[in-house]
Design an enzyme around this catalytic site. Structure first.
Site, PDB file in Angstrom:
ATOM      1  N   SER A  55       0.906  -1.363   0.151  1.00  0.00           N
ATOM      2  CA  SER A  55       0.036  -0.079  -0.028  1.00  0.00           C
ATOM      3  C   SER A  55       0.887   1.165  -0.050  1.00  0.00           C
ATOM      4  O   SER A  55       2.118   1.216   0.435  1.00  0.00           O
ATOM      5  CB  SER A  55      -0.919   0.188   1.134  1.00  0.00           C
ATOM      6  OG  SER A  55      -1.433   1.070   1.656  1.00  0.00           O
ATOM      7  N   TYR A  78      -1.910  -0.482  10.352  1.00  0.00           N
ATOM      8  CA  TYR A  78      -1.990  -0.897   8.832  1.00  0.00           C
ATOM      9  C   TYR A  78      -0.750  -0.521   8.055  1.00  0.00           C
ATOM     10  O   TYR A  78      -0.102  -1.330   7.441  1.00  0.00           O
ATOM     11  CB  TYR A  78      -3.260  -0.080   8.207  1.00  0.00           C
ATOM     12  CG  TYR A  78      -3.522  -0.375   6.901  1.00  0.00           C
ATOM     13  CD1 TYR A  78      -4.112  -1.545   6.532  1.00  0.00           C
ATOM     14  CD2 TYR A  78      -3.045   0.402   6.010  1.00  0.00           C
ATOM     15  CE1 TYR A  78      -4.412  -1.995   5.204  1.00  0.00           C
ATOM     16  CE2 TYR A  78      -3.377   0.213   4.437  1.00  0.00           C
ATOM     17  CZ  TYR A  78      -3.983  -0.991   4.205  1.00  0.00           C
ATOM     18  OH  TYR A  78      -4.278  -1.452   2.811  1.00  0.00           O
TER      19      TYR A  78
HETATM   20  N1  LIG Z   1      -8.973  -0.619  -1.151  1.00  0.00           N
HETATM   21  C1  LIG Z   1      -7.951   0.225  -1.240  1.00  0.00           C
HETATM   22  O1  LIG Z   1      -7.984   1.433  -1.127  1.00  0.00           O
HETATM   23  C2  LIG Z   1      -6.503  -0.298  -0.954  1.00  0.00           C
HETATM   24  C3  LIG Z   1      -5.348   0.410  -0.980  1.00  0.00           C
HETATM   25  C4  LIG Z   1      -4.153  -0.042  -0.682  1.00  0.00           C
HETATM   26  C5  LIG Z   1      -3.819  -1.587  -0.483  1.00  0.00           C
HETATM   27  N2  LIG Z   1      -5.193  -2.149  -0.351  1.00  0.00           N
HETATM   28  C6  LIG Z   1      -4.835  -3.763  -0.207  1.00  0.00           C
HETATM   29  O2  LIG Z   1      -5.523  -4.573  -1.111  1.00  0.00           O
HETATM   30  C7  LIG Z   1      -6.000  -5.663  -0.615  1.00  0.00           C
HETATM   31  C8  LIG Z   1      -7.412  -5.857  -1.076  1.00  0.00           C
HETATM   32  O3  LIG Z   1      -8.215  -5.000  -0.751  1.00  0.00           O
HETATM   33  P1  LIG Z   1      -9.661  -4.655  -1.120  1.00  0.00           P
HETATM   34  O4  LIG Z   1      -9.729  -3.342  -0.944  1.00  0.00           O
HETATM   35  O5  LIG Z   1      -9.839  -5.337  -2.403  1.00  0.00           O
HETATM   36  O6  LIG Z   1     -10.526  -5.511   0.137  1.00  0.00           O
HETATM   37  P2  LIG Z   1     -11.855  -6.120   0.278  1.00  0.00           P
HETATM   38  O7  LIG Z   1     -12.067  -5.938   1.726  1.00  0.00           O
HETATM   39  O8  LIG Z   1     -12.607  -5.623  -0.685  1.00  0.00           O
HETATM   40  O9  LIG Z   1     -11.477  -7.692   0.130  1.00  0.00           O
HETATM   41  C9  LIG Z   1     -10.715  -8.502   0.785  1.00  0.00           C
HETATM   42  C10 LIG Z   1     -11.029  -9.835   0.706  1.00  0.00           C
HETATM   43  O10 LIG Z   1     -10.143 -10.427   1.512  1.00  0.00           O
HETATM   44  C11 LIG Z   1     -10.914 -11.489   2.395  1.00  0.00           C
HETATM   45  N3  LIG Z   1     -10.072 -11.631   3.733  1.00  0.00           N
HETATM   46  C12 LIG Z   1     -10.082 -11.010   4.751  1.00  0.00           C
HETATM   47  N4  LIG Z   1      -9.316 -11.517   5.697  1.00  0.00           N
HETATM   48  C13 LIG Z   1      -9.025 -12.818   5.335  1.00  0.00           C
HETATM   49  C14 LIG Z   1      -8.506 -13.986   5.914  1.00  0.00           C
HETATM   50  N5  LIG Z   1      -7.965 -13.745   7.154  1.00  0.00           N
HETATM   51  N6  LIG Z   1      -8.426 -15.157   5.336  1.00  0.00           N
HETATM   52  C15 LIG Z   1      -8.953 -15.183   3.854  1.00  0.00           C
HETATM   53  N7  LIG Z   1      -9.596 -14.205   3.256  1.00  0.00           N
HETATM   54  C16 LIG Z   1      -9.685 -13.171   3.907  1.00  0.00           C
HETATM   55  C17 LIG Z   1     -12.284 -10.872   2.529  1.00  0.00           C
HETATM   56  O11 LIG Z   1     -13.250 -11.698   2.867  1.00  0.00           O
HETATM   57  C18 LIG Z   1     -12.449  -9.957   1.379  1.00  0.00           C
HETATM   58  O12 LIG Z   1     -13.266 -10.922   0.419  1.00  0.00           O
HETATM   59  C19 LIG Z   1      -5.717  -5.611   1.050  1.00  0.00           C
HETATM   60  O13 LIG Z   1      -4.582  -6.314   1.173  1.00  0.00           O
HETATM   61  C20 LIG Z   1      -5.467  -4.125   1.178  1.00  0.00           C
HETATM   62  O14 LIG Z   1      -4.942  -3.829   2.187  1.00  0.00           O
HETATM   63  C21 LIG Z   1      -6.368  -1.546  -0.625  1.00  0.00           C
END
Ligand SMILES: NC(=O)c1ccc[n+]([C@@H]2O[C@H](COP(=O)([O-])OP(=O)(O)OC[C@H]3O[C@@H](n4cnc5c(N)ncnc54)[C@H](O)[C@@H]3O)[C@@H](O)[C@H]2O)c1
Length: 254
Positions: free
Chosen positions: A138, A151
């Site tokens: 991130s 985070y």
């Molecule tokens: N959305 C953003 O703005 C953003 C920005 C930077 C980084 N990220 C990173 O990208 C990745 C995905 O983010 P997103 O926004 O698509 O999230 P999201 O919450 O939409 O999806 C994450 C998925 O991971 C699954 N999950 C969570 N904990 C879990 C576990 N212990 N075991 C198995 N599955 C699990 C959840 O059920 C969910 O379906 C994350 O690592 C997040 O930190 C997101």
């Protein structure tokens, strides 16, 4: 270009947001997709979308923070060429707003979860003559973001973990990189706005959109396109790198 035909890819958190977009795109490019998800219904929806478009996907209900469960999934999945460590959770709070339980929760999923999947994937990749790993970091690993103590710590660890793996498995033909998105509009973002800013959802959404100099949040499909490139044979010269995808967040916010 960018064909993943005959490749098997494990994607954690493929039931939602960025992981869902990566799963759908990788399957479209010919990969057999193996989704590790805590949320079985969400995984089933992604699989339905993939199969509806003629692709192949399997779902495994497991918690990435539990090593036994992750090892079991990889045993069932068989040969794996690509691992995308995408699943992650959020926490809002500065150091004083982070309890021991908060820290443990973030550590267990974002750091230990990525380690568990790497630990399960690497021996098979070595035995098969190589592989590709992509970890979801991130922009919080690059710059100080307000109220993201746990985070940010976890994403810094993901970035450093990627370098360590990239270095140690060069001779095994395993490439390892990370992606650092700024705000991407997914249920992850909607969820933490709803939880932490109840009643101010529109105002905070607008503020988070404007925090990217480009004026909006990213789209999951835009992150998936970068993931596809980095996991394809066309990116064969790339390892040990982090790629911001951030609408100018890191370099143009002045
Ligand atoms: N959305 C953003 O703005 C953003 C920005 C930077 C980084 N990220 C990173 O990208 C990745 C995905 O983010 P997103 O926004 O698509 O999230 P999201 O919450 O939409 O999806 C994450 C998925 O991971 C699954 N999950 C969570 N904990 C879990 C576990 N212990 N075991 C198995 N599955 C699990 C959840 O059920 C969910 O379906 C994350 O690592 C997040 O930190 C997101």
């Amino acid at each position: 270009m960018f064909s993943l035909k005959n490749k098997h890819a494990v994607i954690t958190g493929g039931g939602s947001g960025i992981g869902r977009a990566i799963s759908v795109l990788f399957a479209k490019q010919g990969a057999t997709v193996h989704i590790i998800e805590l949320n079985a219904d969400a995984a089933a929806q992604t699989i339905k979308e993939i199969e509806g478009a003629g692709g192949t996907a399997f779902g495994y209900t497991a918690d990435i923070s539990k090593q036994e469960q992750v090892l079991d999934v990889f045993k069932q999945a068989g040969r794996i060429d690509i691992l995308v460590n995408n699943a992650g959770i959020a926490h809002v709070g500065n150091l004083e707003g982070t309890t021991e339980a908060d820290l443990d929760r973030i550590y267990n999923v974002n750091i230990k979860g990525a380690y568990n999947a790497l630990y399960a994937a690497i021996p098979g990749m070595k035995a098969n003559g190589g592989g590709v790993i992509l970890n979801m970091a991130s922009i919080a690993a690059w710059v100080g973001i307000a109220d993201r103590f746990a985070y940010s710590m976890s994403k810094g660890a993901v970035m450093a973990m990627s370098l360590s793996v990239a270095r140690d498995y060069l001779a095994d033909n395993i490439r390892c990189n990370s992606i650092s998105p700024a705000r991407v509009h997914t249920p992850f973002v909607d969820g933490f706005i709803a939880k932490n800013y109840t009643g101010r959802e529109d105002e905070i959404f607008e503020k988070l959109s404007k925090s990217q100099p480009i004026g909006r949040m990213g789209k999951p499909e835009e992150v998936a396109a970068l993931a596809l490139y980095l996991c394809s044979d066309e990116a064969g010269f790339i390892t040990g790198c982090d790629y911001p995808i951030d609408g100018g967040f890191i370099k143009l916010n002045n």
